[in-house]
Design a protein around this motif. Structure first.
Motif, PDB file in Angstrom:
ATOM      1  N   PHE A  59       0.845  -1.182   0.000  1.00  0.00           N
ATOM      2  CA  PHE A  59       0.000   0.000   0.000  1.00  0.00           C
ATOM      3  C   PHE A  59       0.883   1.235   0.000  1.00  0.00           C
ATOM      4  O   PHE A  59       1.712   1.381   0.892  1.00  0.00           O
ATOM      5  N   VAL A  86      -4.839   7.260   4.347  1.00  0.00           N
ATOM      6  CA  VAL A  86      -6.164   7.776   4.023  1.00  0.00           C
ATOM      7  C   VAL A  86      -7.226   6.712   4.297  1.00  0.00           C
ATOM      8  O   VAL A  86      -8.263   6.992   4.902  1.00  0.00           O
ATOM      9  N   ALA A 104     -10.146   6.817   7.141  1.00  0.00           N
ATOM     10  CA  ALA A 104     -11.561   6.610   6.841  1.00  0.00           C
ATOM     11  C   ALA A 104     -12.188   5.689   7.869  1.00  0.00           C
ATOM     12  O   ALA A 104     -13.335   5.871   8.269  1.00  0.00           O
ATOM     13  N   ILE A 105     -11.411   4.692   8.307  1.00  0.00           N
ATOM     14  CA  ILE A 105     -11.949   3.739   9.278  1.00  0.00           C
ATOM     15  C   ILE A 105     -11.918   4.316  10.693  1.00  0.00           C
ATOM     16  O   ILE A 105     -12.875   4.195  11.448  1.00  0.00           O
ATOM     17  N   LEU A 162      -8.238  15.123   6.807  1.00  0.00           N
ATOM     18  CA  LEU A 162      -8.418  13.750   7.271  1.00  0.00           C
ATOM     19  C   LEU A 162      -7.703  13.491   8.587  1.00  0.00           C
ATOM     20  O   LEU A 162      -7.697  12.369   9.080  1.00  0.00           O
ATOM     21  N   MET A 197      -7.439  -7.896   2.838  1.00  0.00           N
ATOM     22  CA  MET A 197      -7.378  -6.800   3.799  1.00  0.00           C
ATOM     23  C   MET A 197      -8.380  -5.702   3.460  1.00  0.00           C
ATOM     24  O   MET A 197      -9.062  -5.161   4.341  1.00  0.00           O
ATOM     25  N   ILE A 198      -8.460  -5.357   2.166  1.00  0.00           N
ATOM     26  CA  ILE A 198      -9.410  -4.323   1.754  1.00  0.00           C
ATOM     27  C   ILE A 198     -10.833  -4.793   2.021  1.00  0.00           C
ATOM     28  O   ILE A 198     -11.682  -4.041   2.513  1.00  0.00           O
ATOM     29  N   GLY A 206     -11.363  -4.634   5.661  1.00  0.00           N
ATOM     30  CA  GLY A 206     -11.307  -3.252   6.135  1.00  0.00           C
ATOM     31  C   GLY A 206     -12.680  -2.608   6.139  1.00  0.00           C
ATOM     32  O   GLY A 206     -13.089  -1.980   7.111  1.00  0.00           O
ATOM     33  N   LEU A 266     -15.516  -1.465   9.774  1.00  0.00           N
ATOM     34  CA  LEU A 266     -16.078  -0.162  10.120  1.00  0.00           C
ATOM     35  C   LEU A 266     -17.022  -0.299  11.291  1.00  0.00           C
ATOM     36  O   LEU A 266     -17.757  -1.285  11.388  1.00  0.00           O
ATOM     37  N   VAL A 321     -13.283   9.862   0.982  1.00  0.00           N
ATOM     38  CA  VAL A 321     -13.099   9.674   2.421  1.00  0.00           C
ATOM     39  C   VAL A 321     -13.895  10.725   3.195  1.00  0.00           C
ATOM     40  O   VAL A 321     -14.556  10.413   4.181  1.00  0.00           O
ATOM     41  N   LEU A 322     -13.845  11.967   2.709  1.00  0.00           N
ATOM     42  CA  LEU A 322     -14.537  13.048   3.421  1.00  0.00           C
ATOM     43  C   LEU A 322     -16.052  12.830   3.414  1.00  0.00           C
ATOM     44  O   LEU A 322     -16.740  13.218   4.349  1.00  0.00           O
ATOM     45  N   ARG A 380     -17.410   9.817   3.221  1.00  0.00           N
ATOM     46  CA  ARG A 380     -17.621   8.427   3.656  1.00  0.00           C
ATOM     47  C   ARG A 380     -18.279   7.594   2.547  1.00  0.00           C
ATOM     48  O   ARG A 380     -19.202   6.828   2.793  1.00  0.00           O
ATOM     49  N   TYR A 399     -18.017   4.733   0.824  1.00  0.00           N
ATOM     50  CA  TYR A 399     -17.226   3.514   0.987  1.00  0.00           C
ATOM     51  C   TYR A 399     -17.008   2.702  -0.285  1.00  0.00           C
ATOM     52  O   TYR A 399     -15.906   2.199  -0.497  1.00  0.00           O
ATOM     53  N   ILE A 444     -14.129   4.387  -1.910  1.00  0.00           N
ATOM     54  CA  ILE A 444     -12.880   4.213  -1.153  1.00  0.00           C
ATOM     55  C   ILE A 444     -12.308   2.830  -1.418  1.00  0.00           C
ATOM     56  O   ILE A 444     -11.118   2.665  -1.738  1.00  0.00           O
TER      57      ILE A 444
END
Lengths: 292, 319
Positions: free
Chosen positions: A136, A143, A147-148, A234, B22-23, B26, B30, B274-275, B277, B279, B282
């Motif tokens: 990554f 970032v 987000a999380i 962020l 992982m993604i 991830g 949340l 991201v700002l 959200r 998803y 992202i």
């Protein structure tokens, strides 16, 4: 009793050696410049906020004023003193840099030690996971984590420490692999010392030099990382005075208050430059094997 | 060489597999219900239920993962929660913008970095060397976003030479496109140019004292020819090395640079997602970046091995 026989100077740097290394370090201008910059940054971060005004106090009679006697670096769009905010921002930067690095060391060193010492199935598993994290790109990872975790200093510190983990694990593991082959470690194993004792007494000290160098590389990256994340919205949130947050404000008023864009950036650059120069110097002294 | 490529490709696919896991995990890590998160805060219960069914969130995790991989491989990356457009379409629109920016940045950086590095090595210990070194060190220490602000301050606000921000597609107005891309590309390429300059300089210094260069000199070749023919040959390897090392910086830099110059590329998409959200976006953005990063690194490794046989046969390329 046998313990006495195999006792070796475990720390690679003895006190006399240390004096010699310091003299070698002191003679060179670049690392010394770095040391001065880093010390100045530390002083600003620790003492600065006590000596300056309240960074949140708003003076409505001095909105976006250029440098003056009352406000040496001017004021921002809400009439807040830029110098006070720079000093408080240094504290945020220092926290982000130090905490994330310490956290990465605390978590990464044991993993690296165990993976390198016991090998077996653990080592390849850990190293593959390290490869994944390295796959990554740094900021994208941060970032994603932001987000999380949500935008905050805590999120920034966790994200930045996670990004440093692979390097810490790699370096520790590499040093363990090298140290394992040393005669004094073989002697300690033959002697029946416990694994924990061998790791702590004989192997860990070998990792110190490269890890210190790694820390001086990681801290400036973390400082830039915090500023970047906060700049993007962020990381640390306004009104907390992070250097990145200050630059976000500055961008909105570039044509009216250009000085707001200058100082936070100068501070980031100087702090980063200081750690980089110091790191270069420390690397030459502590870890001469690695490249120039 | 075939074996080397296969081994590297094998390692890369393992990394990609783990990264996709992982993604995948991830987005499920949340806080709260991922279906609610993906549908957005104001979504109706029906919409949440639809999302849950669409993503199979009521299925066991391995089934969900298999489904995720199948969907992704067939190009279905879900829909943006903001404008309900397919994420794949958004990516197809944004990615070329960033690729153009990165390409211009690399061209500028390689030109400046190589030239400065060579001249600094030839002039080693003299004025230009010191200046180039100092600029290089500063270039590595200054964050992209501050450099971007300074560039806008100087070239747009003070001198008024270039527009501060904005974007026009190349197809609509090529000149206007390049004019607006120039400043961001220079900013983006700075770190790359600085790193390349330093590496080129030290590689050239090594080459200039090597035996074969001494032989070339003793044959009576002009200094210019010695530098151009013999010492420069190695700098291609240096460019490839630095590209591999700086790739992550370049990608991260693109995110920041696009934000400052308001370029509607991949990086700006990432931050906006991201700002807000968003998803699905992202998730897709991170996946695309990781796949691109791993593939380019693989290509760099292969190019490196092709240029430097010691890597291929040494076997000890890990490190």
């Amino acid at each position: 009793m046998a313990e006495q026989v195999v006792e070796r100077p475990a720390a690679p740097v003895s006190p006399g050696e240390r004096g010699r290394l310091w003299r070698r370090f002191r003679r060179r201008p670049m690392p010394m410049t770095g040391l001065v910059l880093v010390v100045a940054f530390l002083v600003l971060a620790l003492a600065g906020p006590m000596l300056t005004r309240d960074p949140s106090a708003q003076d409505y009679n001095a909105i976006m004023m250029p440098s003056s006697g009352a406000h040496p670096l001017g004021t921002d769009d809400l009439g807040r003193d830029a110098l006070a905010r720079i000093a408080s921002g240094a504290r945020i930067s220092l926290q982000a840099g130090l905490l994330s690095t310490l956290l990465a060391l605390t978590v990464g060193i044991p993993i690296g030690l165990v993976a390198g010492f016991y090998r077996r199935w653990l080592d390849p598993v850990v190293m593959r996971l390290v490869d994944v994290v390295l796959a990554f790109p740094f900021l994208v990872f941060a970032v994603g984590l932001a987000a999380i975790l949500g935008p905050s200093l805590r999120g920034v510190v966790l994200a930045l420490s996670f990004i440093q983990l692979p390097q810490v694990i790699r370096i520790t593991r590499g040093e363990v692999l090298a140290a394992r082959e040393m005669d004094y470690v073989a002697a300690a194993i033959a002697d029946g010392s416990t694994d924990g004792h061998i790791l702590a007494r004989y192997i860990l000290p070998n990792c110190a030099g490269p890890l210190i160098v790694q820390a001086t590389v990681a801290i400036p990256i973390a400082i830039i990382g915090e500023a970047t994340l906060s700049f993007l919205g962020l990381g640390v949130q306004p009104p907390t005075p992070s250097w990145g947050v200050m630059l976000t404000t500055a961008q909105q008023y570039l044509d009216q208050a250009p000085w707001l864009a200058i100082w936070p950036g100068v501070m980031i650059a100087l702090a980063t430059l200081g750690f980089n120069l110091l790191g270069d110097g420390l690397r030459d002294v502590l870890d001469p094997r690695s490249g120039t | 060489m075939i074996w080397f490529i296969l081994r590297r490709a094998g390692a890369a696919s393992i990394v990609l597999f783990l990264a996709s896991v992982m993604i995948f995990l991830g987005i499920r890590a949340l806080p709260g219900d991922p279906a609610v998160a993906m549908a957005g805060e104001e979504a109706t219960p029906e919409a949440v239920a639809a999302i849950r069914a669409q993503y199979g969130l009521d299925q066991p995790l391995p089934v969900q993962y298999a489904d995720y991989v199948t969907q992704t491989l067939t190009g279905n990356l879900g829909r943006s929660t903001q404008d309900k457009l397919p994420v794949a379409d958004i990516l197809a629109q944004r990615l070329p913008v960033t690729l153009e920016l990165a390409a211009i940045a690399i061209v500028i950086a390689v030109t400046i970095g190589l030239l400065a590095g060579i001249v600094a090595a030839v002039q080693s210990g003299r004025f230009f060397d010191y200046v180039a070194n100092a600029i290089g060190l500063v270039g590595l220490s200054v964050p992209h976003f501050w450099l971007g602000l300074l560039a806008i301050l100087l070239f747009s606000v003070t001198l008024r030479w270039l527009p501060a921000s904005g974007y026009v597609p190349f197809s609509e107005d090529p000149a206007g496109n390049l004019q607006r891309m120039l400043l961001p590309a220079v900013v983006l390429g700075t770190g790359f140019a600085a790193a390349l300059m330093r590496q080129t300089r030290s590689a050239m210094l090594g080459a200039l004292t090597a035996d074969y260069v001494r032989t070339a000199r003793s044959k009576g070749l002009s200094e210019r020819k010695v530098v151009a023919v013999h010492a420069l040959r190695n700098s291609l390897t240096t460019v490839v090395t630095v590209l591999g090392l700086q790739l992550g910086v370049l990608i991260s830099g693109a995110v920041v640079t696009e934000q400052i110059f308001v370029i509607p590329g991949f990086g700006k998409l990432t931050v906006d997602a991201v700002l807000t959200r968003n998803y699905p976006v992202i998730q897709a953005v991170v996946l695309v970046v990781v796949v691109g990063y791993v593939l380019i690194n693989l290509l760099v490794d292969i190019a490196y091995a092709a240029l430097n046989p010691r890597i291929r046969f040494g076997g000890g390329a890990d490190g």
